[in-house]
Write a protein that holds these residues in place. Structure first.
Motif, short mmCIF file in Angstrom:
data_model
loop_
_atom_site.label_atom_id
_atom_site.label_comp_id
_atom_site.label_asym_id
_atom_site.label_seq_id
_atom_site.Cartn_x
_atom_site.Cartn_y
_atom_site.Cartn_z
N UNK A 1 -9.35 25.93 73.65
CA UNK A 1 -9.70 27.37 73.77
C UNK A 1 -8.96 28.17 72.88
N UNK A 2 -7.70 27.79 72.58
CA UNK A 2 -6.89 28.69 71.67
C UNK A 2 -7.40 28.31 70.19
N UNK A 3 -7.82 27.22 69.88
CA UNK A 3 -8.33 26.84 68.47
C UNK A 3 -9.55 27.75 68.31
N UNK A 4 -10.45 27.72 69.15
CA UNK A 4 -11.82 28.19 68.74
C UNK A 4 -11.83 29.80 69.08
N UNK B 1 -20.69 29.51 70.88
CA UNK B 1 -19.68 30.14 71.97
C UNK B 1 -19.34 29.25 72.96
N UNK B 2 -20.38 28.78 73.41
CA UNK B 2 -20.27 28.11 74.89
C UNK B 2 -19.76 26.49 74.62
N UNK B 3 -20.14 26.13 73.60
CA UNK B 3 -20.10 24.69 73.19
C UNK B 3 -19.42 24.14 72.19
N UNK B 4 -18.40 25.24 71.70
CA UNK B 4 -17.40 25.13 70.61
C UNK B 4 -16.30 23.99 70.64
#
Length: 304
Positions: free
Chosen positions: A282-285, A209-212
């Motif tokens: 951030x949109x992709x993940x 979640x934080x490093x995607x």
């Protein structure tokens, strides 16, 4: 995949390519009428020398058809190269072109009303055959010019997706991966993420979640095929959209249509999808790229 399969596939592709004009009636016309006709040959054939991935010579024949196509088509399920406990390309709900959701929707500089068909545009389709001493080494089908939307729920992809990803103010090329923690690959990929700008830095796929820094290919619900035209909101036509089939590991170094470079394609299926898209990481993940409307009854931005 045997050379017989290549032959049957090539024949099927050629038949599909000529189908829109196959029902025309042949009838003689006068010399006067012929004098008023302008245009180009229906088929152009080129012969030139190419190479496989080891630099060994191949003889290449390219057959280009002098037709333009605007289409919108849906396919429920596609599996290509299903062998050895895997599939080179697997997707469901594949669509070329889409339908406008709203009145006044603008796509590639054209304004559409709700319910209007927004076609995938393809000009001068071609089939290319590469031969070596052992016979047919590979073939591909593509277009001299193409642009438009491609939508799908893709779970396995072999080839290249030419997309940019923006993260913390920097722009990266997209990279395909075997999966979370897996290696970068162009063969049966399941995820897409950042390709490091530093060539000495190893690429990796992290979905925490934080490093995607990558996400499943299913997050790419719709892509816009084309090139940067320099005009906001308008994609230029690309000559790089093709699907290739290669016989063995020696593959084919398919020449770009202008002959200035080549695209390395290994054994099996290889799909080249050039886009003019830059997607925020951030949109992709996170929510992913919304799907365009591809059915008369709008299934929503996530389809189902």
């Amino acid at each position: 995949m045997t050379k017989y399969a290549y032959g049957y596939a090539a024949l099927n592709l050629f038949c599909v390519g000529i189908m829109p004009v196959a029902h025309a009636e042949l009838a003689p016309i006068s010399d006067d009428a012929m004098g008023e006709v302008t245009g180009q040959a229906f088929m152009q054939i080129e012969n030139f020398t190419g190479q496989n991935l080891n630099g060994q010579e191949q003889k290449v024949t390219r057959m280009s058809l002098g037709i333009d196509v605007e289409t919108r088509v849906n396919v429920d399920d596609v599996k290509v190269g299903e062998i050895n406990a895997g599939t080179d390309f697997a997707a469901s709900h594949l669509a070329l072109g889409h339908i406008a959701r709203l009145n006044g929707e603008v796509y590639n500089g054209v304004t559409y009303n709700e319910g209007d068909a927004v076609p995938f545009e393809a000009r001068r389709p071609y089939i290319e055959l590469a031969e070596d001493a052992a016979g047919l080494a590979g073939f591909r089908m593509g277009f001299h010019e193409a642009r438009g939307s491609v939508s799908s729920n893709t779970t396995s992809f072999s080839g290249n997706i030419g997309m940019k990803i923006e993260s913390f103010g920097q722009v990266y090329d997209a990279q395909l991966f075997q999966g979370p923690g897996g290696a970068a690959t162009d063969y049966r990929a399941t995820h897409i993420g950042l390709k490091p700008n530093n060539p000495n830095q190893a690429a990796g796929c992290n979905v925490s979640a934080t490093l995607a820094n990558c996400a499943p290919l299913t997050q790419l619900r719709s892509l816009d095929i084309g090139e940067d035209s320099g005009q906001a909101g308008v994609a230029g036509f690309t000559d790089g959209f093709f699907i290739g089939f290669q016989r063995d590991q020696d593959g084919v170094a398919w020449k770009t249509l202008d002959g200035t470079s080549s695209i390395a394609a290994g054994k099996g299926v290889y799909i080249n999808l050039p886009t003019n898209m830059t997607v925020k990481l951030e949109q992709l993940t996170g929510p992913g790229i919304d799907r365009r409307r591809t059915h008369q009854v709008d299934m929503g931005t996530k389809l189902f």
